[in-house]
Design an enzyme around this catalytic site. Structure first.
Site, short mmCIF file in Angstrom:
data_model
loop_
_atom_site.label_atom_id
_atom_site.label_comp_id
_atom_site.label_asym_id
_atom_site.label_seq_id
_atom_site.Cartn_x
_atom_site.Cartn_y
_atom_site.Cartn_z
N GLU A 130 0.53 1.89 5.94
CA GLU A 130 0.44 1.49 4.54
C GLU A 130 1.77 0.92 4.05
OE1 GLU A 130 -2.26 1.93 1.97
OE2 GLU A 130 -0.83 0.42 1.35
N ASP A 149 2.56 -2.92 2.88
CA ASP A 149 3.00 -3.18 1.50
C ASP A 149 4.32 -3.95 1.47
OD1 ASP A 149 0.78 -1.70 0.91
OD2 ASP A 149 1.84 0.02 0.08
N SER A 202 -5.58 -1.87 -0.36
CA SER A 202 -4.17 -1.62 -0.11
C SER A 202 -3.41 -2.88 0.19
CB SER A 202 -4.02 -0.74 1.12
OG SER A 202 -4.02 0.58 0.76
N ASP A 248 -12.34 -18.20 -9.48
CA ASP A 248 -13.47 -17.32 -9.76
C ASP A 248 -14.25 -17.04 -8.46
OD1 ASP A 248 -15.43 -15.87 -10.96
OD2 ASP A 248 -16.28 -17.53 -12.13
N ILE A 249 -14.38 -15.78 -8.11
CA ILE A 249 -15.12 -15.41 -6.89
C ILE A 249 -16.54 -15.03 -7.33
CG2 ILE A 249 -15.15 -13.93 -4.84
CD1 ILE A 249 -12.61 -15.76 -5.20
N GLY A 286 -17.48 -15.92 -13.73
CA GLY A 286 -16.72 -15.19 -14.75
C GLY A 286 -16.32 -13.82 -14.22
N ASP A 331 -16.28 -10.01 -13.12
CA ASP A 331 -17.28 -9.06 -12.61
C ASP A 331 -16.56 -7.82 -12.08
OD1 ASP A 331 -16.66 -9.52 -9.64
OD2 ASP A 331 -17.14 -11.54 -10.32
#
Ligand SMILES: *[C@@H]1O[C@H](CO)[C@@H](O)[C@H](O)[C@H]1NC(C)=O
Ligand SMILES: *[C@@H]1O[C@H](CO)[C@@H](O)[C@H](O)[C@H]1NC(C)=O
Ligand SMILES: *[C@@H]1O[C@H](CO)[C@@H](O)[C@H](O)[C@H]1NC(C)=O
Ligand SMILES: *[C@@H]1O[C@H](CO)[C@@H](O)[C@H](O)[C@H]1NC(C)=O
Ligand SMILES: *[C@@H]1O[C@H](CO)[C@@H](O)[C@H](O)[C@H]1NC(C)=O
Length: 599
Positions: A301, A305, A518, A560-561, A579, A581
Site C-alpha cells: 500500500e 501510494d 487505494s 464523465d464515466i 452526470g 453517479d
C-alpha cells in the site's frame, strides 16, 4: 503518573464505609452517554488483564463549530468573495475551542478521580483531553465494564458497548473514546496481481496511440492492461506540465506498519520517471510510527501510494507520514496499552502542525457502522479544520461496491449493526471530504474486477453542493429501486474517480501489478498537487476543501464515466450514468481543462 492515580483511587476506596461499595459513584448519578451494538464479527472474549491501561480521549463540545463551518464553505466556494481566504491554525483553533465552563467541569470530574493537570495532554484548542489510566479507573469513571473483544480475523480490542457520565457532565463532554469504537481502519487495497515480468512489462513506446473516447485524448494502447505514470499523464492530460512553485506540497498517510521503501521508489523512478531519479520524500513519524527500509518489509500500500502520488507530482516535495498502532493486538502483560485509533492520532498531529501538505491522500478506512456516529462527526470536524486552512484531503472509496469493504462477494456482510440486523448497503468511513472511486480500461469504465465503493452515508446528510447532481441521479432511478437499502438523503459518494487497477509498482525489488481504490486516491491527489501549482504560480491560494469547487465551476473538467456498476450485497449495485453517479462520482480528471477552471 500511574502511581499518583492509583493511590488517589485507593484513597477513595479506603474511605468507603463497609457495605458502601460503589457509593462514591452514586454521589453524582451516572447517565448513559452512548450505547452501541458490537459490529458483526466481534465477540466478547475475556476480562482485560489487571495491568491494562487505556489512553482515554475526552472530546469537549465545540460550541462555535457552526461558525468554522460557515467560514469553510465561504473560503471553499469559488463564487464567494472570500474564496481562498483560508484561516490560520490559530483562527481555526479559536473556533473549535470549548466553553471555559466545560473545561472547568471536566477538570473537576478528573480531579475527583485523583487526576491532575500534569497527567493530561490537551490539544492546542483544548477541545481534546488525553490521559492514560488503568482500565479499572476508566471503568469507574465511566460506570462501565471493559472486555477484550475478539474479531473473526483474530484482531483484539479492549472495548465496551456502553458508557455513562455523571448527569451534569453530559453537556460538557461530547464523547469519550476508546469505549464503543470498533473500527479497524483497513487499507482499501483489494488485490495484488503477482505476475511474471514478461506479462507485466509491456513495451510502452508511447508512439502508437489510441483515442480515449471519454476524454478525447490519445493514449498508448498498452495502458489498457498496465497503468504507469506515463499512462496517467496521457489519460489525465498532464503531459508537458512542469510544476514550478517552491511552496507546494503533497502528503501520503501510512498506517498498519506499511513502510514506504526508498529503494523501490528509485527503481520505480528509473523505469517510469527517470527525471525524478535521486529525489525522494520526507518521512515524518507520528506517535512513534516507523518506516523500516528493510527491503523485505516494504509495504504494498505504502509503495503504491508514494510511487504514484509523488511520481505524478514530481518535483513537488512529498511527505510520507507513518502513524504507529495496529491490530492485531493481544492485550497481555507485554503490551498493556494500545488505543488502536491511529487515525485520530494522525489528525491530532496534523492539527497541531503549522506546516501541513496541501494535498493529502489516505487509502485506509472502514465501514461507517463500525465507527460510532459521535466519533465520525468529530473526525469530520477535524477534516473541516484542515480544509479551512487550505488543505485538500482525498480518501479512497473502498473496494466492496455498495457492500462492506470486503471485495469478496462470498464473505461480504450487508446487515445493519443497530440491533435490527436488517439487510442494508454499507457505506464507508470516512465518506466525507473528497472521496475517490475507481475506473479501469481505455475508454474508462467503472472498475469491475473489484467494485468501486459508492453509496450514501447513514450518518451525514447530503451537503448542499451535491443537491443538484444527486437529486438528478435519484430521480432517474426506477421508482422503488433498493428501497430501504440506502439513505437517499445521505451524503453521497464518491465525488470523483481515477484509474484503480493494474498499476505497475516496485515492491521489495520486484515489479508487480496492484489494484484497488487505494490506487485511485493517490493518483487523484497527484493531479490536485499539479492544480495547486497552477494556482500558487499565479499568486493564488491553494485549492483547500475541493468539493464546492468540483461540483460547480470545475465540474466541466471531469471525464464523465457512464459505463459499469458497483455490485455488492448480492445486487448489481448502482450504475455509472451520464452526470454524477454513486460509482464514479463526477468522473476522472482532465488536467488541461481543470487548470483553466481553477484559476
Ligand atoms: C513561500 O513561503 C514563504 C514562507 O511563507 C514565503 O516567505 C515565500 O515568499 C513563499 N515563496 C513564494 C515563491 O511564494
Ligand atoms: C542520480 O545520481 C546518479 C549518481 O550520482 C547520477 O549519475 C544521475 O545522473 C542522477 N540522476 C538524476 C536524474 O539526477
Ligand atoms: C529484514 O526483514 C526480514 C523480514 O522481516 C527479516 O527476516 C530480516 O532479518 C531483516 N533484515 C535485516 C537486515 O534486518
Ligand atoms: C443477521 O442476519 C443474518 C441473515 O439472517 C445472519 O446470517 C446473521 O448471523 C445475523 N447476525 C446477527 C448478529 O444476528
Ligand atoms: C442498471 O442498468 C441495468 C441495465 O440497463 C438495469 O437493468 C438496472 O435496473 C439498472 N440499475 C439501477 C440501480 O439503476
Amino acid at each position: 503518573m500511574r502511581i499518583t492515580l492509583i493511590s488517589g483511587f485507593l484513597a477513595v476506596i479506603s474511605l468507603t464505609p463497609v457495605g458502601g461499595w460503589g457509593a462514591p459513584s452514586k454521589v453524582c448519578s451516572h447517565k448513559v452517554k452512548e450505547t452501541v451494538v458490537a459490529p458483526h464479527g466481534w465477540v466478547k472474549h475475556s476480562v482485560p488483564p489487571a495491568d491494562h491501561t487505556i489512553t482515554l480521549r475526552i472530546g469537549l463540545p465545540q460550541p462555535n463549530f457552526h461558525i468554522l463551518e460557515k467560514h469553510l464553505y465561504e473560503v471553499s466556494d469559488p463564487y464567494h468573495d472570500r474564496y481562498g481566504a483560508h484561516l490560520s491554525k490559530e483562527e481555526t483553533e479559536g473556533l473549535v475551542a470549548p466553553n471555559p465552563e466545560s473545561i472547568h467541569a471536566v477538570n473537576k470530574w478528573l480531579e475527583s478521580h485523583g487526576i491532575m493537570e500534569s497527567d493530561l495532554v490537551r490539544s492546542p484548542a483544548k477541545d481534546w483531553v488525553t490521559l492514560t489510566i488503568p482500565v479499572n479507573l476508566a471503568e469507574k469513571m465511566l460506570d462501565t465494564t471493559y472486555s477484550v473483544w475478539k474479531h473473526k480475523s483474530g484482531d483484539q480490542l479492549v472495548r465496551t458497548t456502553s458508557y455513562s457520565l455523571p448527569e451534569h457532565l453530559h453537556e460538557h463532554v461530547e464523547l469519550v473514546q476508546p469505549t464503543t469504537m470498533f473500527g479497524r481502519f483497513r487499507r482499501d487495497k483489494s488485490t495484488i496481481v503477482w505476475a511474471d515480468d514478461s506479462e507485466i512489462a509491456p513495451v510502452q513506446t508511447f508512439a502508437a496511440k489510441i483515442l480515449d473516447s471519454v476524454s478525447g485524448v490519445a493514449v498508448d494502447p498498452t495502458c489498457k492492461s498496465t497503468i504507469t505514470i506515463k499512462c496517467l499523464q496521457q489519460l489525465y492530460n498532464t503531459v508537458g506540465y512542469i510544476p514550478k512553485h517552491k511552496n507546494n506540497s503533497i502528503g501520503i498517510t501510512g498506517y498498519l506498519e506499511q513502510f514506504a521503501n526508498k529503494q523501490d521508489l528509485q527503481s520505480f523512478y528509473a523505469e517510469q520517471r527517470p527525471d525524478a531519479l535521486n529525489s525522494s520524500f520526507k518521512f515524518i513519524s507520528v506517535n512513534g510510527g516507523l518506516n523500516s527500509q528493510n527491503l523485505s518489509e516494504a509495504g504494498a500500500e505504502a509503495g503504491l501510494d508514494v510511487q504514484f502520488a509523488f511520481g505524478l507530482s514530481h518535483p513537488i516535495p512529498g511527505t510520507f507520514f507513518s502513524t504507529a498502532g495496529r491490530p492485531p493486538f493481544k492485550p497481555d502483560v507485554g503490551t498493556p496499552t494500545n488505543t488502536n485509533e491511529p487515525y485520530t492520532e494522525w489528525l491530532d498531529f496534523m492539527l497541531s502542525s503549522t506546516n501541513v501538505p496541501l494535498s493529502i491522500s489516505t487509502s485506509y478506512g472502514d465501514d461507517e457502522q463500525t465507527v460510532p456516529e459521535s466519533f465520525a462527526r468529530r473526525a469530520c470536524a477535524g477534516f473541516a479544520q484542515l480544509g479551512a486552512r487550505g488543505v485538500s484531503l482525498m480518501f479512497s472509496s473502498g473496494d466492496g461496491g455498495v457492500g462492506d469493504n470486503d471485495p469478496n462477494p462470498e464473505t461480504q456482510q450487508c446487515f445493519t449493526n443497530d440491533g435490527r440486523n436488517v439487510t442494508r448497503f454499507i457505506p464507508s468511513f470516512p465518506a466525507s471530504v473528497t472521496v475517490v472511486g475507481g475506473t479501469t480500461g481505455i475508454p474508462e469504465v467503472a472498475v469491475s474486477r473489484f467494485f468501486s465503493g459508492g453509496g450514501f452515508s447513514d450518518y451525514f446528510p447530503r451537503p448542499k453542493y451535491q443537491d443538484r447532481v444527486v437529486q438528478k441521479y435519484l430521480k432517474a432511478l426506477p421508482k422503488g429501486t433498493y428501497k430501504g437499502l440506502f439513505n437517499p438523503n445521505g451524503r453521497a459518494f464518491p465525488d470523483v474517480s481515477a484509474q484503480s487497477d493494474r498499476f505497475r509498482i516496485f515492491l521489495s525489488g520486484r515489479s508487480i501489478l496492484i489494484g484497488g481504490t487505494s490506487a485511485s486516491s493517490p493518483a487523484f491527489a497527484g493531479i490536485v498537487a499539479l492544480l495547486n501549482d497552477v494556482r500558487l504560480s499565479r499568486g493564488l491560494p491553494s485549492l483547500g476543501f475541493l468539493n464546492p469547487l468540483i461540483y460547480s465551476k470545475a465540474a466541466a473538467g471531469f471525464n464523465d464515466i457512464t459505463i459499469g456498476h458497483n455490485s455488492g450485497c448480492g445486487t448489481t449495485g448502482f450504475n455509472a450514468t451520464k452526470g454524477w453517479d454513486p460509482v464514479t462520482g463526477l468522473g476522472t480528471p482532465n488536467f488541461a481543462k481543470l487548470r483553466k477552471l481553477v484559476v
